[in-house]
Enzyme design. Structure first.
Site, PDB file in Angstrom:
ATOM      1  CG  ASP A   1      -1.853  -1.215   1.283  1.00 20.21           C
ATOM      2  OD1 ASP A   1      -1.933  -1.910   0.407  1.00 20.21           O
ATOM      3  OD2 ASP A   1      -3.020  -1.347   1.897  1.00 20.21           O
TER       4      ASP A   1
ATOM      5  CE  LYS B   1      -3.599  -4.492   1.485  1.00 21.89           C
ATOM      6  NZ  LYS B   1      -4.279  -3.536   2.224  1.00 21.89           N
TER       7      LYS B   1
ATOM      8  CE  LYS C   1      -8.313  -0.850   7.241  1.00 24.45           C
ATOM      9  NZ  LYS C   1      -8.167   0.395   6.329  1.00 24.45           N
TER      10      LYS C   1
ATOM     11  CB  VAL D   1       2.339   2.590   4.804  1.00 25.41           C
ATOM     12  CG1 VAL D   1       3.698   3.126   4.761  1.00 25.41           C
ATOM     13  CG2 VAL D   1       1.719   2.862   3.489  1.00 25.41           C
TER      14      VAL D   1
ATOM     15  CB  CYS E   1      -2.396  -2.568   5.410  1.00 24.25           C
ATOM     16  SG  CYS E   1      -4.138  -2.239   5.228  1.00 24.25           S
TER      17      CYS E   1
HETATM   18  C1  C5J Z   1      -3.175   0.658   5.405  1.00 19.25           C
HETATM   19  C2  C5J Z   1      -4.731   1.738   6.538  1.00 19.25           C
HETATM   20  N1  C5J Z   1      -2.596   0.469   4.178  1.00 19.25           N
HETATM   21  N2  C5J Z   1      -4.215   2.336   7.874  1.00 19.25           N
HETATM   22  N3  C5J Z   1      -4.369   0.901   5.660  1.00 19.25           N
HETATM   23  O1  C5J Z   1      -2.480   0.424   6.559  1.00 19.25           O
HETATM   24  O2  C5J Z   1      -6.024   2.018   6.743  1.00 19.25           O
END
Ligand code: C5J
Length: 221
Positions: free
Chosen positions: A24, A129, A132, A157, A162
């Protein structure tokens, strides 16, 4: 077999049976005006890891390793976004709302793209996706099994959301996972530290952690 000086003990992988999984690293989390900032977060903490992630990505590509990128991104009709997820929190813009980088966390919108420095190249797998974790409601496990992948080197991240969810899903499916310490970040430094500690506790109960310098030193050139 490559042996890495990791925590809590040596991590072994082979470039043929390992995948680099980058979670992500999207404009929606890393740039101003995206999902991360709508939730009230300071995105500069996440921007700071882009060069470390890029260093590992380039070295992994040079070593001939397989790369997976994930994006938290919903279908434009939001049919894969539970109402409870959309309702949650008190963001200034909700998933699907239009912001400065297009609709928040919607596939195909500018905000859902991976930041240019880390963009996928031909031959790399990109997984959109809805959850998470990267294994929930995606073809990721099948794609990895098909290629004989047994170890995952993970960056991205956010560490406690995630990234941690994906590591736990992967661990339960039998993958041996290494989280690159300076290749992951959270909006909350204490959550990052706690996640790293939880992952490697109790004899690598979820996986291993190491700084990128150790990984770079171990990778074949
Ligand atoms: C991820 C989130 N990618 N923090 N998403 O961690 O909502």
């Amino acid at each position: 077999m490559i042996t890495l000086d990791a925590d809590p003990f040596e991590y072994r992988f082979s470039i043929e049976t390992a995948a680099l999984v980058i979670i992500d690293m999207q404009r929606d989390f890393i740039e101003r005006g995206g999902f991360g900032e709508t939730l009230g977060n300071d995105v500069t903490r996440l921007q700071a890891i882009v060069s470390a992630v890029q260093g590992v990505l380039h070295a992994w590509r040079a070593a001939g390793g397989f790369v997976v990128h994930t994006r938290e991104a919903h279908r434009p009709d939001l049919s894969d976004c539970p109402a409870a997820k959309r309702r949650r929190g008190n963001p200034s813009l909700r998933i699907g709302d239009r912001g400065p980088m297009g609709r928040i966390l919607v596939a195909g919108e500018p905000g859902s793209e991976i930041v240019p420095a880390l963009a996928a190249i031909d031959g790399e797998l990109v997984i959109d996706k809805p959850g998470k974790g990267a294994f929930y409601a995606t073809p990721l496990h099948d794609e990895l099994q098909r290629r004989g992948i047994a170890q995952l080197v993970v960056m991205g991240v956010t560490t406690e959301v995630c990234v941690q969810t994906t590591l736990r899903e992967a661990n339960d499916r039998g993958y041996e996972c290494l989280l690159v310490e300076d290749g992951t970040e959270s909006y909350f430094p204490e959550f990052k530290a706690a996640t790293l500690a939880m992952i490697r506790a109790q004899g690598a109960i979820v996986g291993w952690t190491a700084q990128s310098a150790r990984l770079l030193a171990a990778l074949p050139r």
